[in-house]
Design an enzyme around this catalytic site. Structure first.
Site, PDB file in Angstrom:
ATOM      1  N   HIS A 472      60.065 129.747  29.419  1.00 34.59           N
ATOM      2  CA  HIS A 472      60.359 128.476  28.642  1.00 34.59           C
ATOM      3  C   HIS A 472      59.948 127.414  29.617  1.00 34.59           C
ATOM      4  O   HIS A 472      61.065 126.345  29.849  1.00 34.59           O
ATOM      5  CB  HIS A 472      61.491 128.353  28.003  1.00 34.59           C
ATOM      6  CG  HIS A 472      61.738 129.443  26.914  1.00 34.59           C
ATOM      7  ND1 HIS A 472      62.928 129.760  26.408  1.00 34.59           N
ATOM      8  CD2 HIS A 472      60.882 129.992  26.046  1.00 34.59           C
ATOM      9  CE1 HIS A 472      62.853 130.787  25.531  1.00 34.59           C
ATOM     10  NE2 HIS A 472      61.460 131.074  25.340  1.00 34.59           N
TER      11      HIS A 472
HETATM   12  C1  FAD Z   1      55.028 135.503  27.297  1.00 32.76           C
HETATM   13  C2  FAD Z   1      55.545 134.299  26.815  1.00 32.76           C
HETATM   14  C3  FAD Z   1      56.418 134.483  25.683  1.00 32.76           C
HETATM   15  C4  FAD Z   1      56.873 133.215  24.975  1.00 32.76           C
HETATM   16  N1  FAD Z   1      57.855 133.441  23.738  1.00 32.76           N
HETATM   17  C5  FAD Z   1      58.101 132.213  22.909  1.00 32.76           C
HETATM   18  C6  FAD Z   1      58.628 132.580  21.713  1.00 32.76           C
HETATM   19  O1  FAD Z   1      58.951 133.544  21.233  1.00 32.76           O
HETATM   20  N2  FAD Z   1      59.167 131.337  21.029  1.00 32.76           N
HETATM   21  C7  FAD Z   1      58.634 130.078  21.642  1.00 32.76           C
HETATM   22  O2  FAD Z   1      59.111 129.138  20.998  1.00 32.76           O
HETATM   23  N3  FAD Z   1      58.059 129.982  22.743  1.00 32.76           N
HETATM   24  C8  FAD Z   1      57.866 131.155  23.613  1.00 32.76           C
HETATM   25  N4  FAD Z   1      56.844 130.832  24.702  1.00 32.76           N
HETATM   26  C9  FAD Z   1      56.630 129.222  25.202  1.00 32.76           C
HETATM   27  C10 FAD Z   1      55.810 128.638  24.330  1.00 32.76           C
HETATM   28  O3  FAD Z   1      55.008 129.611  23.853  1.00 32.76           O
HETATM   29  C11 FAD Z   1      55.220 127.567  25.181  1.00 32.76           C
HETATM   30  O4  FAD Z   1      56.466 126.788  25.652  1.00 32.76           O
HETATM   31  C12 FAD Z   1      54.396 126.786  24.152  1.00 32.76           C
HETATM   32  O5  FAD Z   1      53.191 127.434  23.799  1.00 32.76           O
HETATM   33  C13 FAD Z   1      53.795 125.885  25.477  1.00 32.76           C
HETATM   34  O6  FAD Z   1      52.940 125.084  24.892  1.00 32.76           O
HETATM   35  P1  FAD Z   1      51.766 123.832  25.786  1.00 32.76           P
HETATM   36  O7  FAD Z   1      51.042 123.363  24.924  1.00 32.76           O
HETATM   37  O8  FAD Z   1      52.974 122.995  26.532  1.00 32.76           O
HETATM   38  O9  FAD Z   1      50.972 124.887  26.783  1.00 32.76           O
HETATM   39  P2  FAD Z   1      50.101 126.190  26.575  1.00 32.76           P
HETATM   40  O10 FAD Z   1      50.336 126.596  25.172  1.00 32.76           O
HETATM   41  O11 FAD Z   1      50.470 127.020  27.677  1.00 32.76           O
HETATM   42  O12 FAD Z   1      48.611 125.510  26.644  1.00 32.76           O
HETATM   43  C14 FAD Z   1      48.023 125.070  27.979  1.00 32.76           C
HETATM   44  C15 FAD Z   1      46.670 125.178  27.691  1.00 32.76           C
HETATM   45  O13 FAD Z   1      45.869 124.650  28.568  1.00 32.76           O
HETATM   46  C16 FAD Z   1      44.986 125.439  29.360  1.00 32.76           C
HETATM   47  N5  FAD Z   1      44.705 124.918  30.607  1.00 32.76           N
HETATM   48  C17 FAD Z   1      45.598 124.845  31.703  1.00 32.76           C
HETATM   49  N6  FAD Z   1      44.949 124.308  32.695  1.00 32.76           N
HETATM   50  C18 FAD Z   1      43.623 123.913  32.439  1.00 32.76           C
HETATM   51  C19 FAD Z   1      42.669 123.456  32.987  1.00 32.76           C
HETATM   52  N7  FAD Z   1      42.736 123.240  34.326  1.00 32.76           N
HETATM   53  N8  FAD Z   1      41.365 123.379  32.370  1.00 32.76           N
HETATM   54  C20 FAD Z   1      41.351 123.635  31.208  1.00 32.76           C
HETATM   55  N9  FAD Z   1      42.202 124.129  30.412  1.00 32.76           N
HETATM   56  C21 FAD Z   1      43.423 124.440  31.045  1.00 32.76           C
HETATM   57  C22 FAD Z   1      45.509 126.769  29.035  1.00 32.76           C
HETATM   58  O14 FAD Z   1      44.854 127.804  29.431  1.00 32.76           O
HETATM   59  C23 FAD Z   1      46.274 126.733  27.773  1.00 32.76           C
HETATM   60  O15 FAD Z   1      45.193 127.175  26.889  1.00 32.76           O
HETATM   61  C24 FAD Z   1      56.741 132.061  25.399  1.00 32.76           C
HETATM   62  C25 FAD Z   1      55.751 131.818  26.321  1.00 32.76           C
HETATM   63  C26 FAD Z   1      55.084 132.902  26.954  1.00 32.76           C
HETATM   64  C27 FAD Z   1      54.099 132.877  28.197  1.00 32.76           C
END
Ligand code: FAD
Length: 547
Positions: A472
């Site tokens: 997280h």
């Molecule tokens: C193993 C795991 C288990 C989890 N379990 C839970 C759960 O059960 N419940 C829950 O609520 N949360 C859970 N989480 C956390 C939750 O999924 C994340 O907090 C949430 O998805 C974050 O969203 P975000 O949009 O901030 O980032 P992300 O969803 O990580 O999206 C970022 C995106 O940007 C892309 N990206 C990054 N850098 C670049 C770049 N330079 N160029 C192009 N693309 C790029 C990445 O590839 C990714 O697709 C978990 C996370 C993980 C990893």
């Protein structure tokens, strides 16, 4: 150079919602750049595939954290989704919004429009809740399906009875009026398949024809004209690929997640001048808060050996697995439709706490070295426990000017004394829960931390030895007024001092919330889509206790 209205960096939880909402206006053209591949892999969609995608480098950034002062010399693994849907495509499916106090605190930190009554309409607008919940808090009509765990395991039932025997009440909806209590978890799963942000938002949006999603597009930096972001540079095909530039006439939106968003800003010359100069990156815009303030939940996993019943550890082997595979293929139920945690319990570490500060999860399974990647061979059950709102903060910093080099991730788990105290309280409660009367028929003995651990210092030593991330990370591009030295974005999520650039993802959280982060990250993006379009926010929900 190709030109779009908006260029979104990252097709993760936030990026998927933004593409969907902004693309509702068919006259708008959007380009979404995703470093990873498409989300075709079956293990993404099969809920139990979690255990495989956890280490699958083709769709996972698979970062390693720096050794922390309280991690017993260990570097903790930090998986992150690298595919359409981002981390929502590899996460543990749990749907947990957090307590109202979390968002009220954000508002109290100077962020207008982010209190609980303001954000609740967005949580509601997104979801299609199937299961218990009052209409004030829950909706039945949104694109994101939220169901309740439907695998009734005798160990889970006994665990919940054990919690009740210790005075922790059952709570039919921890995403409703109050969070405290024990219940089966709520999940982003529908019909035995993962409901990622890509499935709920991005894929339907693509069908409209005005959202251009580019996979294998690794963004290296944001392009500026003066203080205005005008486009994005990426390498098609990743490292060694073809450089491509796309322009944004309206805005560039950075949704790369809590580790990558600050890194992309730093690579683009936005951040602490000292850091940038040390890496040989020209300073475009001094903003010392970029990457600073990282928070995460730190969880030791307490394990008991189990007797008189089979746990998931045995069910996933040999003939049992084939039976389960058949069950899933024909009914979409059973072992393969499970999430890594099954029961949720929220409680407080001390009698004076105004709201629960402990989150505990129960699973009738156990993992090698306490890390969720590999199940143990002998029967086991696990309680993970963590402090909901830790005070400790760390940072994310680019390691070099090379966009393919993983950033430095130092979470500084447990550096604040209060965090150590609450983590110890959580482990003690985990022990009492595992040894509760209703679990007695199945409880063989405590394996970790083990009966020799009795004093607070011994519990703390065990926590540092085996604690791990709950995945997280947040708070690395924090939202706050320009007067706050740590703030990176304002309450419209615009980067302070720059034009045409917003950060919208888990990194903007000013303070850790008492929940897993997916639900609130989706909410942040949904609310931001209204801010970007200048749409009037839905009316704040009228709740007792708010003016
Ligand atoms: C193993 C795991 C288990 C989890 N379990 C839970 C759960 O059960 N419940 C829950 O609520 N949360 C859970 N989480 C956390 C939750 O999924 C994340 O907090 C949430 O998805 C974050 O969203 P975000 O949009 O901030 O980032 P992300 O969803 O990580 O999206 C970022 C995106 O940007 C892309 N990206 C990054 N850098 C670049 C770049 N330079 N160029 C192009 N693309 C790029 C990445 O590839 C990714 O697709 C978990 C996370 C993980 C990893």
């Amino acid at each position: 150079m190709e030109t779009f209205d908006y260029v979104i960096i990252g097709a993760g939880s936030a990026g998927s919602v933004l593409a969907s909402r902004l693309g509702e206006d068919l006259g708008i053209r959007i380009c979404v750049l995703e470093a990873g591949p498409s989300d075709w892999h079956p293990y993404i969609h099969l809920p139990a595939g979690f255990i495989k995608t956890f280490h699958m480098r083709s769709i996972n950034w698979a970062y390693q954290q720096e050794v922390g002062p309280w991690t017993g010399g260990r570097s903790i693994y930090a998986p992150r989704g690298k595919t359409l849907g981002g981390s929502s495509s590899i996460n543990g499916h749990i749907y947990n919004r957090g307590q109202r106090q979390d968002f009220d605190t954000w508002a109290q930190m100077g962020n207008r429009g982010w209190g609980y009554p303001d954000v609740l309409p967005y949580f509601r607008r997104m979801e299609r809740r199937i299961g218990e919940g009052e209409d004030t808090y829950r909706s039945r009509q949104g694109p994101l399906t939220v169901t309740t765990m439907d695998w009734k395991d005798p160990l889970c039932e006994a665990f919940m009875e054990g919690a009740v025997s210790l005075g922790i009440p059952k709570n039919p909806d921890y995403n409703g009026a109050i969070q405290e209590g024990v219940s089966y978890c709520q999940r982003t799963i529908e019909g035995g398949l993962r409901m990622s942000a890509a499935k709920a938002f991005l894929h339907p949006a693509r069908k409209r024809g005005n959202v251009d999603v580019r996979t294998h597009a690794h963004v290296t930096n944001i392009i500026f004209e003066g203080k205005r972001a005008v486009g994005v540079r990426y390498l098609k095909g990743g490292r060694g690929g073809t450089p491509v530039e796309v322009r944004a006439t309206k805005e560039v939106i950075l949704s790369g997640g809590a580790y990558n968003s600050p890194q992309v800003l730093q690579l683009s010359g936005v951040g602490s001048p000292d850091l940038l100069q040390s890496l040989g990156i020209e300073v475009r815009h001094a903003l010392p808060g970029v990457g600073e303030g990282l928070q995460d939940h730190y969880a030791p996993r307490s394990v008991a050996r189990v007797k008189n019943i089979r746990t998931i550890n045995e069910l996933r082997r040999g003939l049992s697995l084939w039976v389960e595979a058949l069950k899933w293929a024909t009914t979409r139920r059973g072992l393969l439709s499970l999430s890594p945690t099954m029961v949720y319990c929220f409680w407080h570490s001390g009698e004076t706490a105004e709201s629960s500060d402990l989150q505990l999860t129960f699973t009738p399974a156990s993992y090698k070295e306490g890390v969720q990647g590999q199940l143990e061979d002998e029967p086991g059950m696990t309680v993970a426990s963590w402090q909901q709102r830790p005070e400790s903060r760390g940072y994310v910093r680019a390691r070099s000017s090379d966009p393919f080099e993983p950033p430095i991730i130092q979470t500084n788990y447990l550096v604040e004394e209060v965090d150590r105290r609450v983590v110890v309280a959580g482990m003690k409660l985990a022990r009492r829960l595992l040894a509760s009367e209703p679990l007695k028929p199945y409880y063989a003995y405590e394996d970790f931390p083990g009966p020799k651990v009795q004093s607070d210092d011994e519990f703390l030593a065990a926590a540092t030895e085996r604690g791990t991330t709950t995945f997280h990370p947040g708070c690395t591009c924090r939202m706050g007024p320009a007067s706050s030295p740590w703030a990176v974005v304002d309450d419209q999520l615009r980067v302070h001092g720059l034009q045409g650039l917003r950060v919208i993802d888990a990194s903007i959280m000013p303070r850790m919330i008492s929940a897993n982060l997916n639900a609130s990250t989706l909410m942040i993006a949904d609310k931001a889509s209204d801010l970007i379009r200048g749409k009037t926010a839905p009316e704040a929900v009228k709740l007792a206790g708010y003016a």
